[in-house]
Design a protein around this motif. Structure first.
Motif, PDB file in Angstrom:
ATOM      1  N   GLU A 280      51.752 111.395  96.693  1.00 17.30           N
ATOM      2  CA  GLU A 280      51.976 111.443  98.143  1.00 17.30           C
ATOM      3  C   GLU A 280      51.992 110.032  98.699  1.00 17.30           C
ATOM      4  O   GLU A 280      51.265 109.149  98.224  1.00 17.30           O
ATOM      5  N   LEU A 281      52.805 109.843  99.712  1.00 19.04           N
ATOM      6  CA  LEU A 281      52.925 108.545 100.368  1.00 19.04           C
ATOM      7  C   LEU A 281      52.856 108.769 101.869  1.00 19.04           C
ATOM      8  O   LEU A 281      53.618 109.574 102.415  1.00 19.04           O
ATOM      9  N   ALA A 282      51.930 108.107 102.516  1.00 15.02           N
ATOM     10  CA  ALA A 282      51.746 108.262 103.961  1.00 15.02           C
ATOM     11  C   ALA A 282      51.555 106.888 104.585  1.00 15.02           C
ATOM     12  O   ALA A 282      51.449 105.867 103.887  1.00 15.02           O
ATOM     13  N   THR A 283      51.512 106.864 105.890  1.00 15.57           N
ATOM     14  CA  THR A 283      51.332 105.604 106.619  1.00 15.57           C
ATOM     15  C   THR A 283      50.168 105.747 107.598  1.00 15.57           C
ATOM     16  O   THR A 283      49.853 106.830 108.076  1.00 15.57           O
ATOM     17  N   ALA A 284      49.539 104.642 107.861  1.00 12.90           N
ATOM     18  CA  ALA A 284      48.499 104.512 108.873  1.00 12.90           C
ATOM     19  C   ALA A 284      48.771 103.199 109.592  1.00 12.90           C
ATOM     20  O   ALA A 284      49.601 102.405 109.131  1.00 12.90           O
ATOM     21  N   PRO A 285      48.141 102.955 110.725  1.00 15.90           N
ATOM     22  CA  PRO A 285      48.401 101.701 111.441  1.00 15.90           C
ATOM     23  C   PRO A 285      48.221 100.472 110.556  1.00 15.90           C
ATOM     24  O   PRO A 285      47.120 100.164 110.116  1.00 15.90           O
ATOM     25  N   GLY A 286      49.318  99.805 110.249  1.00 20.91           N
ATOM     26  CA  GLY A 286      49.268  98.562 109.483  1.00 20.91           C
ATOM     27  C   GLY A 286      49.121  98.710 107.994  1.00 20.91           C
ATOM     28  O   GLY A 286      48.934  97.707 107.303  1.00 20.91           O
ATOM     29  N   GLU A 287      49.205  99.924 107.452  1.00 21.08           N
ATOM     30  CA  GLU A 287      49.037 100.068 106.021  1.00 21.08           C
ATOM     31  C   GLU A 287      49.784 101.282 105.495  1.00 21.08           C
ATOM     32  O   GLU A 287      50.152 102.187 106.257  1.00 21.08           O
ATOM     33  N   ALA A 288      50.025 101.251 104.175  1.00 21.40           N
ATOM     34  CA  ALA A 288      50.638 102.370 103.465  1.00 21.40           C
ATOM     35  C   ALA A 288      49.595 102.962 102.533  1.00 21.40           C
ATOM     36  O   ALA A 288      48.806 102.232 101.926  1.00 21.40           O
ATOM     37  N   LEU A 289      49.589 104.299 102.428  1.00 23.42           N
ATOM     38  CA  LEU A 289      48.612 104.989 101.598  1.00 23.42           C
ATOM     39  C   LEU A 289      49.345 105.755 100.504  1.00 23.42           C
ATOM     40  O   LEU A 289      50.092 106.691 100.772  1.00 23.42           O
ATOM     41  N   LEU A 290      49.124 105.340  99.254  1.00 31.32           N
ATOM     42  CA  LEU A 290      49.708 105.993  98.085  1.00 31.32           C
ATOM     43  C   LEU A 290      48.607 106.792  97.396  1.00 31.32           C
ATOM     44  O   LEU A 290      47.541 106.247  97.081  1.00 31.32           O
ATOM     45  N   SER A 291      48.848 108.075  97.165  1.00 32.50           N
ATOM     46  CA  SER A 291      47.847 108.949  96.553  1.00 32.50           C
ATOM     47  C   SER A 291      48.439 109.638  95.335  1.00 32.50           C
ATOM     48  O   SER A 291      49.581 110.111  95.374  1.00 32.50           O
ATOM     49  N   VAL A 292      47.660 109.692  94.253  1.00 29.15           N
ATOM     50  CA  VAL A 292      47.994 110.469  93.061  1.00 29.15           C
ATOM     51  C   VAL A 292      46.855 111.466  92.870  1.00 29.15           C
ATOM     52  O   VAL A 292      45.723 111.067  92.557  1.00 29.15           O
ATOM     53  N   CYS A 293      47.136 112.754  93.084  1.00 26.82           N
ATOM     54  CA  CYS A 293      46.106 113.791  93.048  1.00 26.82           C
ATOM     55  C   CYS A 293      46.451 114.812  91.964  1.00 26.82           C
ATOM     56  O   CYS A 293      47.629 115.056  91.672  1.00 26.82           O
ATOM     57  N   ASP A 294      45.420 115.397  91.381  1.00 30.71           N
ATOM     58  CA  ASP A 294      45.627 116.476  90.413  1.00 30.71           C
ATOM     59  C   ASP A 294      44.599 117.562  90.674  1.00 30.71           C
ATOM     60  O   ASP A 294      43.624 117.347  91.403  1.00 30.71           O
ATOM     61  N   ASP A 295      44.820 118.732  90.101  1.00 33.37           N
ATOM     62  CA  ASP A 295      43.880 119.841  90.240  1.00 33.37           C
ATOM     63  C   ASP A 295      43.153 120.100  88.923  1.00 33.37           C
ATOM     64  O   ASP A 295      42.808 121.235  88.600  1.00 33.37           O
ATOM     65  N   GLY A 296      42.920 119.013  88.168  1.00 36.03           N
ATOM     66  CA  GLY A 296      42.223 119.120  86.892  1.00 36.03           C
ATOM     67  C   GLY A 296      40.722 119.078  87.068  1.00 36.03           C
ATOM     68  O   GLY A 296      40.179 119.363  88.142  1.00 36.03           O
ATOM     69  N   PRO A 297      39.998 118.660  86.018  1.00 35.98           N
ATOM     70  CA  PRO A 297      38.529 118.658  86.068  1.00 35.98           C
ATOM     71  C   PRO A 297      37.947 117.586  86.982  1.00 35.98           C
ATOM     72  O   PRO A 297      36.802 117.692  87.416  1.00 35.98           O
ATOM     73  N   GLY A 298      38.710 116.522  87.260  1.00 35.99           N
ATOM     74  CA  GLY A 298      38.216 115.468  88.140  1.00 35.99           C
ATOM     75  C   GLY A 298      37.191 114.571  87.471  1.00 35.99           C
ATOM     76  O   GLY A 298      36.928 114.656  86.268  1.00 35.99           O
ATOM     77  N   ILE A 299      36.588 113.704  88.270  1.00 35.03           N
ATOM     78  CA  ILE A 299      35.555 112.780  87.802  1.00 35.03           C
ATOM     79  C   ILE A 299      34.343 112.953  88.699  1.00 35.03           C
ATOM     80  O   ILE A 299      34.468 112.890  89.923  1.00 35.03           O
ATOM     81  N   PRO A 300      33.147 113.162  88.127  1.00 32.34           N
ATOM     82  CA  PRO A 300      31.944 113.287  88.963  1.00 32.34           C
ATOM     83  C   PRO A 300      31.744 112.046  89.829  1.00 32.34           C
ATOM     84  O   PRO A 300      32.106 110.921  89.439  1.00 32.34           O
ATOM     85  N   ALA A 301      31.166 112.240  91.007  1.00 27.22           N
ATOM     86  CA  ALA A 301      30.987 111.129  91.954  1.00 27.22           C
ATOM     87  C   ALA A 301      30.179 109.990  91.341  1.00 27.22           C
ATOM     88  O   ALA A 301      30.474 108.814  91.565  1.00 27.22           O
TER      89      ALA A 301
END
Length: 448
Positions: A366-387
């Motif tokens: 996903e690619l989105a915008t915010a004031p003065g910046e671009a936000l690139l996200s790579v997301c999955d629905d796998g097991p993830g990583i513990p915090a």
């Protein structure tokens, strides 16, 4: 009182306390001055009172003495009032509008005595009945009290203004030097290890601090350069013999006489390729963290770049049993950066998601915008990583699988973080609920 932590707070409290102390000093000086004047006037009318009443005179004699006093120059500005036992005026030249108490007292305009704005009165009860009152001005000049207040206010006000101006100048100087230190620190954090604090005069306190700060940075730079040189030299020196070893193993695997052990040789070739990839990644991270690539930054349409990369990786993900999807970005998102490094960043993130998720996983870019910046996200629905493990995952060689039995060397995410930092951005790991979300923030040059 709450601890003061800012220059503004310290300066405000110091100015407030100083102003209060100065104002209190001004009031004290004014009251002391008024008291001194009143005391001098009191001494004068007490002396005149003793002179008039010397020898226990009768009322008639007192009246005659008052008449003589009124004709002398020394007593011409003193008011006299002699009253009999029935409180009727017998002699004198003043009649206050309000009764004057026995003893010393202060009179003002309410006494309605012509020409008197402020004065002191002394009233004494006579032995044979009646009273004698003497009144003298303590303000011989009309509105002198107001002028005295103005003089004191101007004097102490000037002191306050000078001190406040000094505080402002000192605060501005401290702020300027703090800004210089902060700017240098931010430049170094941003990757410019050659940034130094400007030194105007090494003899001054701030100049000496800046010079010491710069020497510390020089020393840190030398140590970092030495460490980087050692790691880079080791990587370079080992990569050459490893490449030769890889070539010889590959040639040996093709030889007919190696047929009995060909499987083991092929496995050794694969291991050598993994080691070469590890050294290549280490050198790549060192190159990116050096910041030299920033000089070649150009304007890039991040939306177009992401769309092209996702299109190229979609078939690879499908072959692995995963689905790679990308939400359309819409308008172009322009940033300043290195297209090759950004391509490697996104490829690393997608490949990392494919390597650590089971078949059937959906990977979203996903690619989105915010004031003065671009936000690139790579997301999955796998097991993830513990915090608690996300910080370790961003460290070099930080692998969640402690046995290290799975392929990989733990440099993919650190390389991505180094590329984001080179572009003055950041890379963070978040919970996608379920799965992992890798968020990359990059400063935008313009959003069309």
């Amino acid at each position: 009182m709450r601890r003061l932590r800012s220059l503004r707070g310290i300066s405000a409290w110091f100015a407030l306390l100083l102003s209060g102390a100065t104002a209190a000093s001004g009031v004290a000086v004014y009251l002391a001055l008024v008291s001194a004047v009143d005391r001098q006037v009191d001494l004068r009318i007490e002396t005149e009172m003793r002179d008039v009443l010397a020898g226990h005179p009768t009322l008639a004699e007192i009246a005659r003495r008052i008449a003589r006093k009124q004709q002398t120059r020394e007593s011409g500005d003193i008011g006299f009032l002699l009253r009999d036992i029935r409180d009727r005026p017998i002699a004198g030249n003043v009649v206050p509008a309000k009764p004057v108490p026995i003893g010393l007292s202060t009179l003002g305009a309410e006494a309605a005595i012509p020409g008197l704005s402020r004065g002191r009165a002394l009233r004494t009860a006579l032995a044979g009945g009646g009273t004698l009152t003497l009144i003298a001005e303590s303000e011989p000049i009309d509105r002198h009290d107001r002028k005295r207040l103005l003089i004191l206010a101007a004097g102490f006000g000037s002191v306050v203004l000078i001190v406040v101006a000094g505080i402002y100048a000192l605060t501005a100087t401290i702020r300027a030097n703090i800004r210089a230190l902060r700017g240098t620190a931010e430049a170094i954090i941003d990757g410019d290890l050659r940034a130094r604090v400007p030194v105007e005069s090494a003899r001054g306190a701030f100049g000496g601090l800046a010079a010491t700060y710069n020497r510390m940075l020089d020393r840190i730079g030398e140590l970092m350069a030495g460490m980087r040189s050692v790691s880079n030299d080791v990587a370079h020196d080992l990569r050459t013999p490893l490449a030769r070893l890889h070539g010889r193993l590959a040639a040996l695997a093709r030889a007919p006489e190696a047929a009995p052990v060909r499987q083991e040789i092929v496995a050794a070739v694969a291991e050598s390729e993994e080691i070469l990839a590890l050294f290549a990644a280490m050198l790549r991270i060192a190159e990116v963290e050096g910041g030299a690539r920033r000089a070649g930054f150009t304007r890039i349409d991040l939306a177009e770049l992401v769309a092209d990369i996702v299109e190229g990786l979609a078939l690879l993900a499908e072959d692995g049993g995963r689905q790679l999807v990308a939400a359309p970005a819409g308008a172009p998102i322009v940033i300043d950066g290195d297209a090759r490094l950004l391509t490697q960043l996104l490829v690393n993130l997608v490949e990392n998601a494919m390597a650590h998720t089971p078949p059937g996983t959906t990977i979203r870019v996903e690619l989105a915008t915010a004031p003065g910046e671009a936000l690139l996200s790579v997301c999955d629905d796998g097991p993830g990583i513990p915090a608690e493990a996300r910080e370790r995952a961003l460290r070099r060689f930080g692998r969640l699988e402690t046995s290290r039995s799975k392929p990989g060397h733990g440099l993919g995410l650190p390389l991505g973080a180094a590329i984001a930092q080179l572009h003055r951005g950041s890379l963070v790991l978040e919970d996608a609920a379920p799965g992992l979300a890798v968020r990359v923030r990059l400063p935008a040059a313009g959003i069309a």
